[in-house]
Design a protein around this motif. Sequence first.
Motif, PDB file in Angstrom:
ATOM      1  N   ALA A   6      71.468  48.074 112.250  1.00 19.69           N
ATOM      2  CA  ALA A   6      72.529  47.820 113.222  1.00 19.69           C
ATOM      3  C   ALA A   6      72.241  46.585 114.052  1.00 19.69           C
ATOM      4  O   ALA A   6      71.086  46.213 114.262  1.00 19.69           O
ATOM      5  CB  ALA A   6      72.694  49.031 114.133  1.00 19.69           C
ATOM      6  N   LEU A   7      73.322  45.966 114.532  1.00 21.33           N
ATOM      7  CA  LEU A   7      73.235  44.834 115.443  1.00 21.33           C
ATOM      8  C   LEU A   7      73.938  45.218 116.738  1.00 21.33           C
ATOM      9  O   LEU A   7      75.087  45.658 116.721  1.00 21.33           O
ATOM     10  CB  LEU A   7      73.907  43.602 114.833  1.00 21.33           C
ATOM     11  N   VAL A   8      73.236  45.099 117.854  1.00 18.44           N
ATOM     12  CA  VAL A   8      73.800  45.372 119.174  1.00 18.44           C
ATOM     13  C   VAL A   8      74.191  44.024 119.789  1.00 18.44           C
ATOM     14  O   VAL A   8      73.353  43.134 119.901  1.00 18.44           O
ATOM     15  CB  VAL A   8      72.775  46.084 120.093  1.00 18.44           C
ATOM     16  N   LEU A  26      67.755  57.651 116.634  1.00 16.44           N
ATOM     17  CA  LEU A  26      68.381  58.209 115.429  1.00 16.44           C
ATOM     18  C   LEU A  26      67.772  57.604 114.159  1.00 16.44           C
ATOM     19  O   LEU A  26      68.278  57.802 113.061  1.00 16.44           O
ATOM     20  CB  LEU A  26      69.896  57.965 115.464  1.00 16.44           C
ATOM     21  N   GLY A  27      66.698  56.835 114.337  1.00 22.55           N
ATOM     22  CA  GLY A  27      66.012  56.261 113.180  1.00 22.55           C
ATOM     23  C   GLY A  27      66.691  55.042 112.606  1.00 22.55           C
ATOM     24  O   GLY A  27      66.487  54.700 111.432  1.00 22.55           O
ATOM     25  N   ILE A  28      67.506  54.368 113.419  1.00 23.16           N
ATOM     26  CA  ILE A  28      68.249  53.203 112.930  1.00 23.16           C
ATOM     27  C   ILE A  28      67.594  51.919 113.420  1.00 23.16           C
ATOM     28  O   ILE A  28      67.469  51.682 114.617  1.00 23.16           O
ATOM     29  CB  ILE A  28      69.718  53.277 113.378  1.00 23.16           C
ATOM     30  N   GLU A  29      67.167  51.120 112.450  1.00 21.59           N
ATOM     31  CA  GLU A  29      66.569  49.821 112.735  1.00 21.59           C
ATOM     32  C   GLU A  29      67.653  48.957 113.370  1.00 21.59           C
ATOM     33  O   GLU A  29      68.782  48.918 112.876  1.00 21.59           O
ATOM     34  CB  GLU A  29      66.164  49.236 111.376  1.00 21.59           C
ATOM     35  N   ASN A  30      67.342  48.263 114.479  1.00 18.94           N
ATOM     36  CA  ASN A  30      68.386  47.451 115.092  1.00 18.94           C
ATOM     37  C   ASN A  30      67.850  46.209 115.776  1.00 18.94           C
ATOM     38  O   ASN A  30      66.687  46.147 116.160  1.00 18.94           O
ATOM     39  CB  ASN A  30      69.241  48.291 116.038  1.00 18.94           C
ATOM     40  N   LYS A  37      78.531  34.577 119.833  1.00 14.47           N
ATOM     41  CA  LYS A  37      78.047  33.428 119.067  1.00 14.47           C
ATOM     42  C   LYS A  37      76.715  33.760 118.397  1.00 14.47           C
ATOM     43  O   LYS A  37      76.494  33.410 117.238  1.00 14.47           O
ATOM     44  CB  LYS A  37      77.906  32.194 119.961  1.00 14.47           C
ATOM     45  N   GLU A  38      75.830  34.454 119.121  1.00 11.34           N
ATOM     46  CA  GLU A  38      74.546  34.840 118.523  1.00 11.34           C
ATOM     47  C   GLU A  38      74.759  35.809 117.361  1.00 11.34           C
ATOM     48  O   GLU A  38      74.041  35.746 116.367  1.00 11.34           O
ATOM     49  CB  GLU A  38      73.624  35.460 119.580  1.00 11.34           C
ATOM     50  N   ALA A  39      75.756  36.685 117.476  1.00 12.90           N
ATOM     51  CA  ALA A  39      76.066  37.614 116.380  1.00 12.90           C
ATOM     52  C   ALA A  39      76.525  36.852 115.143  1.00 12.90           C
ATOM     53  O   ALA A  39      76.092  37.142 114.019  1.00 12.90           O
ATOM     54  CB  ALA A  39      77.147  38.607 116.817  1.00 12.90           C
ATOM     55  N   VAL A  40      77.372  35.850 115.346  1.00 16.70           N
ATOM     56  CA  VAL A  40      77.849  35.016 114.239  1.00 16.70           C
ATOM     57  C   VAL A  40      76.676  34.229 113.643  1.00 16.70           C
ATOM     58  O   VAL A  40      76.517  34.161 112.421  1.00 16.70           O
ATOM     59  CB  VAL A  40      78.982  34.065 114.725  1.00 16.70           C
ATOM     60  N   ASP A  41      75.823  33.654 114.511  1.00 13.14           N
ATOM     61  CA  ASP A  41      74.668  32.873 114.038  1.00 13.14           C
ATOM     62  C   ASP A  41      73.704  33.714 113.199  1.00 13.14           C
ATOM     63  O   ASP A  41      73.191  33.262 112.184  1.00 13.14           O
ATOM     64  CB  ASP A  41      73.910  32.253 115.223  1.00 13.14           C
ATOM     65  N   VAL A  42      73.458  34.956 113.638  1.00 19.62           N
ATOM     66  CA  VAL A  42      72.548  35.855 112.906  1.00 19.62           C
ATOM     67  C   VAL A  42      73.098  36.103 111.490  1.00 19.62           C
ATOM     68  O   VAL A  42      72.353  36.086 110.515  1.00 19.62           O
ATOM     69  CB  VAL A  42      72.367  37.188 113.681  1.00 19.62           C
ATOM     70  N   HIS A  43      74.420  36.304 111.389  1.00 19.29           N
ATOM     71  CA  HIS A  43      75.020  36.518 110.062  1.00 19.29           C
ATOM     72  C   HIS A  43      75.010  35.226 109.240  1.00 19.29           C
ATOM     73  O   HIS A  43      74.814  35.272 108.034  1.00 19.29           O
ATOM     74  CB  HIS A  43      76.442  37.067 110.204  1.00 19.29           C
ATOM     75  N   SER A  44      75.225  34.095 109.907  1.00 20.70           N
ATOM     76  CA  SER A  44      75.191  32.803 109.202  1.00 20.70           C
ATOM     77  C   SER A  44      73.815  32.532 108.604  1.00 20.70           C
ATOM     78  O   SER A  44      73.695  31.856 107.596  1.00 20.70           O
ATOM     79  CB  SER A  44      75.562  31.661 110.152  1.00 20.70           C
ATOM     80  N   SER A  45      72.781  33.070 109.248  1.00 16.23           N
ATOM     81  CA  SER A  45      71.415  32.853 108.750  1.00 16.23           C
ATOM     82  C   SER A  45      71.088  33.779 107.582  1.00 16.23           C
ATOM     83  O   SER A  45      69.987  33.746 107.049  1.00 16.23           O
ATOM     84  CB  SER A  45      70.401  33.053 109.877  1.00 16.23           C
ATOM     85  N   GLY A  46      72.055  34.634 107.193  1.00  7.59           N
ATOM     86  CA  GLY A  46      71.866  35.455 106.005  1.00  7.59           C
ATOM     87  C   GLY A  46      71.493  36.906 106.256  1.00  7.59           C
ATOM     88  O   GLY A  46      71.303  37.665 105.319  1.00  7.59           O
ATOM     89  N   LYS A  47      71.387  37.311 107.518  1.00  9.96           N
ATOM     90  CA  LYS A  47      71.056  38.716 107.798  1.00  9.96           C
ATOM     91  C   LYS A  47      72.271  39.593 107.544  1.00  9.96           C
ATOM     92  O   LYS A  47      73.410  39.152 107.687  1.00  9.96           O
ATOM     93  CB  LYS A  47      70.595  38.885 109.242  1.00  9.96           C
ATOM     94  N   TYR A  48      72.002  40.840 107.170  1.00  7.78           N
ATOM     95  CA  TYR A  48      73.075  41.795 106.907  1.00  7.78           C
ATOM     96  C   TYR A  48      72.842  43.067 107.720  1.00  7.78           C
ATOM     97  O   TYR A  48      71.711  43.526 107.851  1.00  7.78           O
ATOM     98  CB  TYR A  48      73.140  42.152 105.413  1.00  7.78           C
ATOM     99  N   PHE A  49      73.920  43.607 108.246  1.00  7.06           N
ATOM    100  CA  PHE A  49      73.850  44.856 109.011  1.00  7.06           C
ATOM    101  C   PHE A  49      74.905  45.816 108.477  1.00  7.06           C
ATOM    102  O   PHE A  49      75.928  45.395 107.949  1.00  7.06           O
ATOM    103  CB  PHE A  49      74.096  44.590 110.502  1.00  7.06           C
ATOM    104  N   ASP A  50      74.639  47.115 108.620  1.00  6.84           N
ATOM    105  CA  ASP A  50      75.609  48.135 108.219  1.00  6.84           C
ATOM    106  C   ASP A  50      76.569  48.444 109.364  1.00  6.84           C
ATOM    107  O   ASP A  50      77.671  48.926 109.142  1.00  6.84           O
ATOM    108  CB  ASP A  50      74.869  49.428 107.827  1.00  6.84           C
ATOM    109  N   LEU A  51      76.105  48.186 110.585  1.00  2.38           N
ATOM    110  CA  LEU A  51      76.876  48.513 111.785  1.00  2.38           C
ATOM    111  C   LEU A  51      76.661  47.442 112.835  1.00  2.38           C
ATOM    112  O   LEU A  51      75.539  46.989 113.053  1.00  2.38           O
ATOM    113  CB  LEU A  51      76.416  49.870 112.342  1.00  2.38           C
TER     114      LEU A  51
END
Length: 123
Positions: A6-8, A26-30, A37-51
Amino acid sequence: MNKIRALVVDDNIVNQTMHHRLLENLGIENQVVKNGKEAVDVHSSGKYFDLILMDMDMPIMNGIEATRTLRAMGIRCMIAGVSTRSLNQEKQVFMEAGLDDYQEKPLTKAKLVSILHKINHTT
């Protein structure tokens, strides 16, 4: 079941900490970022989240803009809006940006579990 990641996305340190701990318990890596903008940048760098837990009101890039941008980038994971906004019109604008779910703050374990059930039924 695979481990959920997950990404908060929240600019408030108290909310960041609360959401991080709720997920961790709940045992969820986050990972935590402080604006859209940081959320967009994290995804642009290739990271993937389920939530993604997305706040609405943040500096630099708000949750509505960030959600629209992530969807335009092809990000299809569950995005749950988490905000203090309770007016239907405000929630509607946030939902139309591409949210899968909306929860009013404070986020509780029960609310988080209800979001997680939706992930398990869509994967």
